[in-house]
Motif scaffolding. Structure first.
Motif, mmCIF file in Angstrom:
data_model
loop_
_atom_site.group_PDB
_atom_site.id
_atom_site.type_symbol
_atom_site.label_atom_id
_atom_site.label_comp_id
_atom_site.label_asym_id
_atom_site.label_seq_id
_atom_site.Cartn_x
_atom_site.Cartn_y
_atom_site.Cartn_z
ATOM 1 N N PHE A 161 0.792 -1.278 0.024
ATOM 2 C CA PHE A 161 0.037 0.012 0.084
ATOM 3 C C PHE A 161 0.916 1.293 -0.157
ATOM 4 O O PHE A 161 0.527 2.212 0.261
ATOM 5 C CB PHE A 161 -1.183 -0.146 1.227
ATOM 6 N N SER A 162 2.085 1.072 -0.520
ATOM 7 C CA SER A 162 2.934 2.256 -0.681
ATOM 8 C C SER A 162 2.502 3.243 -1.595
ATOM 9 O O SER A 162 2.620 4.483 -1.533
ATOM 10 C CB SER A 162 4.258 1.935 -0.721
ATOM 11 N N TYR A 163 1.373 2.794 -2.457
ATOM 12 C CA TYR A 163 0.812 3.705 -3.536
ATOM 13 C C TYR A 163 -0.187 4.666 -2.894
ATOM 14 O O TYR A 163 -0.640 5.890 -3.378
ATOM 15 C CB TYR A 163 0.081 3.037 -4.455
ATOM 16 N N ARG A 164 -0.522 4.147 -1.622
ATOM 17 C CA ARG A 164 -1.598 5.089 -0.812
ATOM 18 C C ARG A 164 -0.834 5.971 0.416
ATOM 19 O O ARG A 164 -1.188 7.122 0.477
ATOM 20 C CB ARG A 164 -2.497 4.077 0.130
ATOM 21 N N HIS A 190 6.496 3.175 -5.092
ATOM 22 C CA HIS A 190 5.367 4.052 -5.665
ATOM 23 C C HIS A 190 5.976 5.112 -6.396
ATOM 24 O O HIS A 190 4.940 5.798 -7.272
ATOM 25 C CB HIS A 190 5.059 4.697 -4.292
ATOM 26 N N GLU A 191 7.153 5.072 -6.824
ATOM 27 C CA GLU A 191 7.612 6.058 -7.850
ATOM 28 C C GLU A 191 7.815 5.425 -9.256
ATOM 29 O O GLU A 191 7.497 5.864 -10.213
ATOM 30 C CB GLU A 191 9.088 6.675 -7.609
ATOM 31 N N ALA A 192 8.170 4.116 -9.189
ATOM 32 C CA ALA A 192 8.033 3.215 -10.406
ATOM 33 C C ALA A 192 6.526 2.823 -10.806
ATOM 34 O O ALA A 192 6.592 3.101 -12.213
ATOM 35 C CB ALA A 192 8.944 2.009 -10.150
ATOM 36 N N ALA A 193 5.869 2.649 -9.979
ATOM 37 C CA ALA A 193 4.459 2.488 -10.517
ATOM 38 C C ALA A 193 3.379 2.735 -9.271
ATOM 39 O O ALA A 193 3.376 2.088 -8.389
ATOM 40 C CB ALA A 193 4.385 0.936 -10.777
ATOM 41 N N LYS A 194 2.877 3.981 -9.185
ATOM 42 C CA LYS A 194 2.018 4.433 -8.258
ATOM 43 C C LYS A 194 0.534 3.628 -8.470
ATOM 44 O O LYS A 194 -0.491 4.359 -8.764
ATOM 45 C CB LYS A 194 1.930 5.638 -8.136
ATOM 46 N N GLU A 195 0.292 2.157 -8.492
ATOM 47 C CA GLU A 195 -0.722 1.836 -8.598
ATOM 48 C C GLU A 195 -0.834 0.482 -7.899
ATOM 49 O O GLU A 195 0.024 0.149 -7.141
ATOM 50 C CB GLU A 195 -0.779 1.177 -10.244
ATOM 51 N N TRP A 196 -2.313 -0.107 -7.768
ATOM 52 C CA TRP A 196 -2.480 -1.292 -7.004
ATOM 53 C C TRP A 196 -1.892 -2.528 -7.803
ATOM 54 O O TRP A 196 -1.294 -2.353 -8.820
ATOM 55 C CB TRP A 196 -4.004 -1.440 -6.907
ATOM 56 N N ARG A 197 -1.950 -3.676 -7.368
ATOM 57 C CA ARG A 197 -1.435 -4.819 -7.554
ATOM 58 C C ARG A 197 0.280 -5.091 -7.036
ATOM 59 O O ARG A 197 1.004 -4.372 -7.959
ATOM 60 C CB ARG A 197 -1.521 -5.134 -9.072
ATOM 61 N N GLU A 198 0.402 -5.635 -6.051
ATOM 62 C CA GLU A 198 1.555 -5.765 -5.362
ATOM 63 C C GLU A 198 2.812 -6.268 -6.304
ATOM 64 O O GLU A 198 3.819 -5.782 -6.242
ATOM 65 C CB GLU A 198 1.549 -6.442 -4.227
ATOM 66 N N TYR A 199 2.385 -7.476 -6.843
ATOM 67 C CA TYR A 199 3.438 -8.159 -7.587
ATOM 68 C C TYR A 199 3.891 -7.211 -8.868
ATOM 69 O O TYR A 199 5.280 -7.084 -8.968
ATOM 70 C CB TYR A 199 2.968 -9.377 -8.230
ATOM 71 N N GLU A 200 3.129 -6.767 -9.756
ATOM 72 C CA GLU A 200 3.180 -5.856 -10.759
ATOM 73 C C GLU A 200 4.151 -4.461 -10.422
ATOM 74 O O GLU A 200 5.065 -4.252 -10.936
ATOM 75 C CB GLU A 200 2.104 -5.480 -11.617
ATOM 76 N N ARG A 201 3.731 -4.024 -9.268
ATOM 77 C CA ARG A 201 4.289 -2.870 -8.760
ATOM 78 C C ARG A 201 5.879 -3.177 -8.393
ATOM 79 O O ARG A 201 6.860 -2.430 -8.329
ATOM 80 C CB ARG A 201 3.516 -2.287 -7.477
ATOM 81 N N THR A 202 5.909 -4.199 -7.734
ATOM 82 C CA THR A 202 7.279 -4.591 -7.240
ATOM 83 C C THR A 202 8.172 -5.236 -8.214
ATOM 84 O O THR A 202 9.452 -4.873 -8.342
ATOM 85 C CB THR A 202 7.139 -6.015 -6.334
ATOM 86 N N SER A 203 7.611 -5.799 -9.407
ATOM 87 C CA SER A 203 8.344 -6.071 -10.406
ATOM 88 C C SER A 203 8.767 -4.680 -11.182
ATOM 89 O O SER A 203 10.053 -4.833 -11.651
ATOM 90 C CB SER A 203 7.502 -6.849 -11.572
ATOM 91 N N SER A 204 7.879 -3.769 -11.204
ATOM 92 C CA SER A 204 8.421 -2.370 -11.813
ATOM 93 C C SER A 204 9.743 -2.088 -11.386
ATOM 94 O O SER A 204 10.685 -1.318 -11.684
ATOM 95 C CB SER A 204 7.633 -1.535 -11.887
#
Length: 684
Positions: A161-164, A190-204
């Protein structure tokens, strides 16, 4: 005073340079051999060959493949991943192969970080950004000490929830840099991808950390060498989204540059759509190593909010480009008694056998050379003379295994390569419900115009366009780009629960922040504008469609939700062939793109033909196993209004255009070759 706008595009075999003279309005293009291992050497060599005095450069933009190559070749830095304690395995669990559930040959993508390189850090937020547990700063400091002791090249941070609420990730970076220094690469999810979905955000975040130091080192090296040569203009870098950023900003957000090289062609397609008057274009870029397909739909590039490379996802705005390993340097080989072409390439060194650099394997370029479609003395602008004996020997070495003559082998190689490239076009069109026959095909790249008409014929496309300087079209496209930045704001609501006033308020706040960010790019306030969109899906669905908004104030207008529902239904129908107007919808994410207008290179017009004749010669070229008398001319000999029929070959410094029998060529006012299939009637 002479002033130039210059763009540079690195390919697997050649580096393309385009120069625009702001005083005369003329374009020039050249190619330099790509120098693997030290790419800046090839860039500077090409730059100095087309610009006598580098101090005359007023604007400089570059498409770099450094990050992409580091990813594909697995030569990025070692990354330490910090994740929320208790869910450290998100990155390695990844996603199940739902689309390939019954594929017996499926292999899970190889992650960039090993499980032993993941550290769980205590600290937790709720879904709404409320802190449940404070960050364990001692654990962060211990991880930073480990990264220092064990020689990690970067740290990726991906907390739940770092995007929050980004406070834990931001504090983590502060601590890491206290230990490892201010220049150490720390990628925050949250800078690479400020979006939901933990796996995809982590991968980014992991991909940004993995490739970031490679990109930064390259850009620093290139900027220093440009500065040493007196270049004062700031270096700009093409983004994967089709926009441009200063190199300084690109160093901070290296993930945005991952596909910056191929994207130039899509932006060139957007500019070309306005010139040729056709809003729907399929761009095919065939170079020495790869074949890239992109779309311009209704006048704008086809852009997605996410992408996947070798099975690893990235959440970011990116031009949709489908790439396969098919280029002029693609090697032909035999497997199980059948002919294969690519994806392995001879590259720049040693290159195709006909280059005379020691290559012994047959390639697509060797095949075209043997068929008479390549001029031995004027290849790559006359920079090299091709070796026919070497090409013959290479084709014989594989053709003998199949019982084929040299000519049969050459046509077989071209046919197999064309079939693979046509399938790549189907993948990005037909598989998504797009009919390629409704589009014109735009051919570019050093080898694109040599094969494009054959692809158009196989796909039933009536018109093929070969723009000026096709071999350097991606570089030309970079000169047409603007500064762009993309911002996202998670916004989860059922349509019936949406507070229109609040949605409009959030959009205006993001817009203000986004517009202000262009100040660091040197864009005057009057040259900045914002565009908004919203991600929408039917309730219960996983994926969404991005629906444009008219402005940040549109949500407060009467009937907004009904209008949004109609727009979504239309987009869903176009994408999937059906829709359910009136079904409950879910708002997922708000998106804002800001654009800073740059001074673009003006449109160039060529002279009008005073007579239908032009300088040419006749040469024997092989088509379908037959030697045919073929018209051969230089591109510079053609003026607006000239027409001729195939078979024909048009030679220029950056590419060769091959026109088989049954096609007619006309030259428009901008110098583009408009090639029409005479067997397909126009719908106009």
């Amino acid at each position: 005073m002479t002033s130039y706008r210059v763009s540079m595009d690195i390919g697997g075999t050649f580096t393309d340079i385009v120069r625009f003279d702001e005083e005369t309005g003329e374009f020039s293009a050249t190619k330099a051999s790509t120098t693997p291992g030290q790419l800046s050497t090839g860039v500077l060599s090409g730059l100095e060959s087309i610009v006598g005095d580098l101090t005359d450069i007023d604007f400089l933009v570059h498409g770099t493949t450094q990050g992409l190559n580091a990813f594909l070749e697995r030569r990025g830095v070692r990354v330490l991943l910090l994740a929320t304690q208790g869910v450290e395995d998100v990155y390695h669990i990844a996603r199940g192969p739902r689309t390939r559930l019954y594929d017996a040959q499926y292999h899970k993508p190889e992650p960039l970080v090993e499980r032993k390189d993941v550290v769980g850090i205590a600290g937790r937020f709720q879904y709404d950004g409320t802190e449940l547990q404070p960050l364990d700063e001692a654990a962060v400091r211990s991880a930073a000490e480990r990264a220092k002791a064990e020689g990690y090249g970067a740290v990726a941070v991906a907390y739940l929830f770092s995007y929050r609420n980004a406070s834990h990730e931001l504090r983590t970076r502060e601590i890491i840099r206290e230990v490892l220094g201010a220049d150490f690469t720390v990628a925050l999810s949250h800078e690479a991808a400020k979006e939901w979905r933990e796996y995809e955000r982590t991968s980014s975040a992991v991909i940004e950390a993995y490739t970031g130091p490679v990109v930064r080192n390259y850009l620093v090296d290139l900027e220093e060498k440009l500065s040493d040569r007196g270049v004062e203009a700031p270096l700009h870098i093409m983004q994967s989204s089709g926009g441009v950023l200063t190199a300084n900003s690109a160093r901070e957000r290296p993930l945005q540059t991952l596909l910056s090289g191929p994207v130039g062609g899509a932006i060139g397609g957007e500019a070309l759509a306005k010139i040729v008057g056709n809003k729907n274009l399929i761009g095919v870029d065939m170079g020495g190593t790869s074949f890239d397909v992109s779309l311009v739909v209704d006048g704008v590039p086809d852009v997605s909010t996410e992408a996947t490379l070798e099975g690893l996802p990235m959440l970011m705005s990116i031009v949709n480009i489908h790439t396969i390993g098919a280029g002029g340097g693609s090697v032909a080989w035999v497997e199980a008694g059948g002919l294969r072409v690519g994806p392995r390439s001879a590259g720049a060194q040693p290159g195709p056998a006909c280059y005379g650099r020691g290559g012994t394997e047959p390639t697509v370029t060797d095949a075209n050379f043997i068929l008479g479609r390549v001029d031995a003395k004027n290849f790559a602008g006359g920079q090299m003379n091709l070796d026919r004996d070497a090409a013959n020997a290479a084709l014989e070495s594989v053709g003998g295994e199949l019982g084929l003559s040299v000519v049969q082998m050459a046509e077989g190689i071209c046919n197999v390569a064309n079939s693979q490239m046509a399938q790549a076009i189907r993948t990005i069109t037909i598989s998504r419900g797009i009919e390629p026959r409704d589009f014109s095909l735009v051919a570019f790249g050093g080898a694109g115009p040599m094969h494009a008409v054959f692809l158009a014929k196989e796909l039933g496309i009536r018109e093929t366009v070969v723009p000026r300087f096709p071999g350097a079209f991606s570089a030309w496209g970079m000169l047409q780009g603007d500064i762009r930045r993309d911002f996202t704001e998670p916004y989860y609501f059922l349509d019936e629960d949406v507070d229109a006033t609040d949605m409009s308020r959030v959009l205006r706040e993001v817009e203000a922040t986004a517009l202000h960010s262009l100040e660091s790019e040197g864009i005057p306030a009057d040259d900045r504008h914002a565009e908004h969109a919203v991600d929408v899906r039917y309730v219960g669905q996983e994926y969404f469609l991005t629906i444009p908004l008219e402005s940040a104030d549109e949500p407060v207008r009467e009937g907004f939700l009904a209008a949004l529902g109609e727009r979504f239904a239309q987009a869903y129908e176009a994408r999937y062939g059906h829709s359910t107007l009136g079904a409950p919808l879910e708002i997922v994410t708000l998106r804002t793109r800001v654009v800073g207008r740059l001074k673009g290179a003006s449109t160039y017009y060529i002279g009008e033909a005073e007579s239908p004749s032009f300088a040419h010669e006749t040469r024997q070229v092989i088509f379908d196993g037959q030697q045919l008398d073929t018209l051969v001319t230089e591109r510079d000999e053609l003026l607006a209004g000239h027409t001729f029929a195939g078979p024909a070959i048009v030679i220029e410094a950056t590419a060769t255009t091959v026109v088989p029998p049954g096609f007619e060529v006309s030259v428009d006012a901008h110098g583009s070759l408009i090639i029409t299939n005479l067997d397909i009637e126009s719908e106009d």
